[in-house]
Design an enzyme around this catalytic site. Structure first.
Site, PDB file in Angstrom:
ATOM      1  N   GLU A 166      -9.070   0.412  -6.332  1.00 13.40           N
ATOM      2  CA  GLU A 166     -10.295  -0.146  -5.736  1.00 13.40           C
ATOM      3  C   GLU A 166     -10.285   0.052  -4.219  1.00 13.40           C
ATOM      4  OE1 GLU A 166      -9.820  -4.110  -7.604  1.00 13.40           O
ATOM      5  OE2 GLU A 166     -11.676  -3.664  -8.667  1.00 13.40           O
TER       6      GLU A 166
ATOM      7  N   GLU B 118      -5.500  -3.409 -15.597  1.00 18.31           N
ATOM      8  CA  GLU B 118      -5.953  -4.796 -15.740  1.00 18.31           C
ATOM      9  C   GLU B 118      -6.022  -5.232 -17.201  1.00 18.31           C
ATOM     10  OE1 GLU B 118      -7.081  -2.695 -13.508  1.00 18.31           O
ATOM     11  OE2 GLU B 118      -7.604  -3.734 -11.655  1.00 18.31           O
TER      12      GLU B 118
HETATM   13  C1  1HE Z   1       4.471  -6.460  -7.382  1.00 16.02           C
HETATM   14  C2  1HE Z   1       3.373  -5.732  -7.865  1.00 16.02           C
HETATM   15  C3  1HE Z   1       2.133  -6.393  -7.952  1.00 16.02           C
HETATM   16  C4  1HE Z   1       5.104  -4.455  -7.880  1.00 16.02           C
HETATM   17  N1  1HE Z   1       2.079  -7.686  -7.557  1.00 16.02           N
HETATM   18  N2  1HE Z   1       4.362  -7.736  -7.011  1.00 16.02           N
HETATM   19  N3  1HE Z   1      -1.490  -3.606 -11.044  1.00 16.02           N
HETATM   20  C5  1HE Z   1      -0.469  -3.478 -11.849  1.00 16.02           C
HETATM   21  O1  1HE Z   1      -0.480  -3.929 -12.960  1.00 16.02           O
HETATM   22  C6  1HE Z   1       0.718  -2.703 -11.279  1.00 16.02           C
HETATM   23  C7  1HE Z   1       1.985  -3.520 -11.333  1.00 16.02           C
HETATM   24  N4  1HE Z   1       3.112  -2.785 -10.756  1.00 16.02           N
HETATM   25  C8  1HE Z   1       3.716  -1.756 -11.415  1.00 16.02           C
HETATM   26  O2  1HE Z   1       3.310  -1.302 -12.460  1.00 16.02           O
HETATM   27  C9  1HE Z   1       4.938  -1.199 -10.760  1.00 16.02           C
HETATM   28  O3  1HE Z   1       5.511  -2.207  -9.917  1.00 16.02           O
HETATM   29  C10 1HE Z   1       4.701   0.072  -9.891  1.00 16.02           C
HETATM   30  C11 1HE Z   1       4.354   1.243 -10.815  1.00 16.02           C
HETATM   31  C12 1HE Z   1       3.606  -0.122  -8.862  1.00 16.02           C
HETATM   32  C13 1HE Z   1       6.013   0.410  -9.106  1.00 16.02           C
HETATM   33  O4  1HE Z   1       7.080   0.496 -10.035  1.00 16.02           O
HETATM   34  P1  1HE Z   1       8.594   0.380  -9.499  1.00 16.02           P
HETATM   35  O5  1HE Z   1       9.494   0.565 -10.684  1.00 16.02           O
HETATM   36  O6  1HE Z   1       8.772   1.272  -8.317  1.00 16.02           O
HETATM   37  O7  1HE Z   1       8.728  -1.123  -8.895  1.00 16.02           O
HETATM   38  P2  1HE Z   1       8.972  -2.530  -9.665  1.00 16.02           P
HETATM   39  O8  1HE Z   1      10.436  -2.680  -9.927  1.00 16.02           O
HETATM   40  O9  1HE Z   1       8.044  -2.726 -10.784  1.00 16.02           O
HETATM   41  O10 1HE Z   1       8.539  -3.552  -8.507  1.00 16.02           O
HETATM   42  C14 1HE Z   1       9.260  -3.648  -7.291  1.00 16.02           C
HETATM   43  C15 1HE Z   1       8.895  -4.978  -6.663  1.00 16.02           C
HETATM   44  O11 1HE Z   1       7.500  -4.956  -6.354  1.00 16.02           O
HETATM   45  C16 1HE Z   1       9.090  -6.145  -7.599  1.00 16.02           C
HETATM   46  O12 1HE Z   1       9.371  -7.266  -6.794  1.00 16.02           O
HETATM   47  P3  1HE Z   1      10.879  -7.877  -6.650  1.00 16.02           P
HETATM   48  O13 1HE Z   1      10.697  -9.048  -5.741  1.00 16.02           O
HETATM   49  O14 1HE Z   1      11.315  -8.207  -8.038  1.00 16.02           O
HETATM   50  O15 1HE Z   1      11.702  -6.757  -6.034  1.00 16.02           O
HETATM   51  C17 1HE Z   1       7.728  -6.328  -8.207  1.00 16.02           C
HETATM   52  O16 1HE Z   1       7.499  -7.638  -8.656  1.00 16.02           O
HETATM   53  C18 1HE Z   1       6.857  -6.049  -7.002  1.00 16.02           C
HETATM   54  N5  1HE Z   1       5.511  -5.632  -7.402  1.00 16.02           N
HETATM   55  N6  1HE Z   1       3.795  -4.496  -8.176  1.00 16.02           N
HETATM   56  C19 1HE Z   1       3.177  -8.315  -7.103  1.00 16.02           C
HETATM   57  N7  1HE Z   1       1.034  -5.798  -8.382  1.00 16.02           N
HETATM   58  C20 1HE Z   1      -9.125  -8.252  -7.446  1.00 16.02           C
HETATM   59  S1  1HE Z   1      -8.665  -7.933  -9.046  1.00 16.02           S
HETATM   60  C21 1HE Z   1      -7.554  -6.627  -8.983  1.00 16.02           C
HETATM   61  C22 1HE Z   1      -6.867  -6.494 -10.317  1.00 16.02           C
HETATM   62  C23 1HE Z   1      -5.516  -5.835 -10.197  1.00 16.02           C
HETATM   63  O17 1HE Z   1      -5.208  -5.165  -9.257  1.00 16.02           O
HETATM   64  S2  1HE Z   1      -4.437  -6.138 -11.472  1.00 16.02           S
HETATM   65  C24 1HE Z   1      -2.913  -5.464 -10.875  1.00 16.02           C
HETATM   66  C25 1HE Z   1      -2.750  -4.152 -11.464  1.00 16.02           C
END
Ligand code: 1HE
Length: 268
Positions: A121, A141
């Protein structure tokens, strides 16, 4: 012009380059640049000020291996928000992204790794998207029990069409590589650094007169929301102002006296 005090930004890192090009970088790589409330407020702040601060073009980037993981899901979970709370969160996202799309300052997004959910977005609120070979696009989502709230229903649908947008949300389909460009998710794919190429494009755009760029990066979007009759009328008014601007006279004179560059096909 207004001054932008870069010291007040924490989640964004902001650099003022030559030629009026500014680089705005999401700077929470450990959280994959997930969009928390503070980051959104900083985007509102920067993009509300930029049009009045002499910013001629912006490169929007994400630090680390991923452009942006979308909504900060951990913050969202911890805050246990009410429907009204989250409606107001979404309205702030729209404030930021509308400032970007309609603000009149060209924004070139430099993409790598995940450009997902709210990250897509955000990217789709820029005017030009450059991806590298690692970049991939998705709307996860649906799988998370969520719905888009930052404008994907409008901007991603504009880019790829309704059927593809709905499929991305229903099935989590991921687009990457040349196919993503063919669909319109990005306009450029590069072998090297998307940031370097985005900088090159931003420097080119920054050479245009600011009033021309204002029209390109504001009027086109407004006109999409109008009837064709009203858009043609608005276009006449905007062209009346832009095409008679005193700063354009030197450029027109250079064309007339044959000193200005001509438009030529790309060389092989
Ligand atoms: C996060 C987030 C996040 C990572 N919010 N903390 N978005 C999603 O569903 C995407 C969610 N994220 C992922 O699928 C993956 O994290 C990634 C593909 C982006 C990266 O993968 P990777 O293996 O490099 O990292 P990871 O081990 O999953 O995450 C590393 C850290 O980033 C980890 O935190 P830590 O404190 O445990 O080290 C994760 O929790 C953190 N992290 N992504 C919070 N999204 C206005 S409405 C909008 C609707 C949406 O956007 S829905 C979200 C969709």
């Amino acid at each position: 012009p207004l001054q932008i005090d870069i010291s007040r930004f924490k989640n964004l890192s902001i650099e003022d380059h030559d030629d009026g090009v500014w680089v705005v970088t999401l700077n929470r790589p450990k959280k994959r640049n997930a969009l928390d409330t503070d980051t959104i407020e900083e985007l509102v702040d920067f993009f509300s000020t930029a049009p009045r601060a002499g910013v001629r073009a912006v490169v929007l980037a994400g630090s680390g291996d991923h452009f942006c993981a979308g909504l900060d899901l951990v913050e969202h979970h911890n805050d246990d928000r009410s429907p009204a709370d989250f409606m107001h969160i979404c309205l702030r996202w729209h404030e930021a992204f509308n400032k970007m799309e309609y603000g009149g300052v060209p924004i070139i997004a430099a993409l790598q790794g995940a450009v997902v959910g709210g990250g897509l977005e955000l990217a789709s609120s820029a005017h030009v998207r450059v991806m590298d070979q690692t970049a991939y696009f998705a709307l996860p989502e649906g799988q998370r029990g969520l719905f888009t709230g930052g404008g994907a229903t409008i901007r991603v649908t504009d880019l790829v069409g309704k059927a593809r947008m709905v499929d991305m949300m229903l099935t989590g389909r991921v687009y990457q590589g040349q196919e993503a460009v063919d669909l319109g998710l990005a306009q450029y794919i590069v072998d090297g650094s998307s940031l370097d190429y985005a900088m090159e494009l931003a420097r080119k755009a920054a050479q245009n007169l600011p009033l021309s760029n204002f029209a390109i990066c504001s009027a086109v979007s407004h006109m999409q929301n109008m009837s064709a009759m009203d858009a043609a009328y608005a276009e006449s008014v905007v062209a009346g102002v832009v095409n008679t601007q005193p700063d354009a006279r030197a450029r027109l004179a250079a064309f007339a006296d044959k000193s200005a560059a001509r438009v030529r096909p790309n060389s092989e």
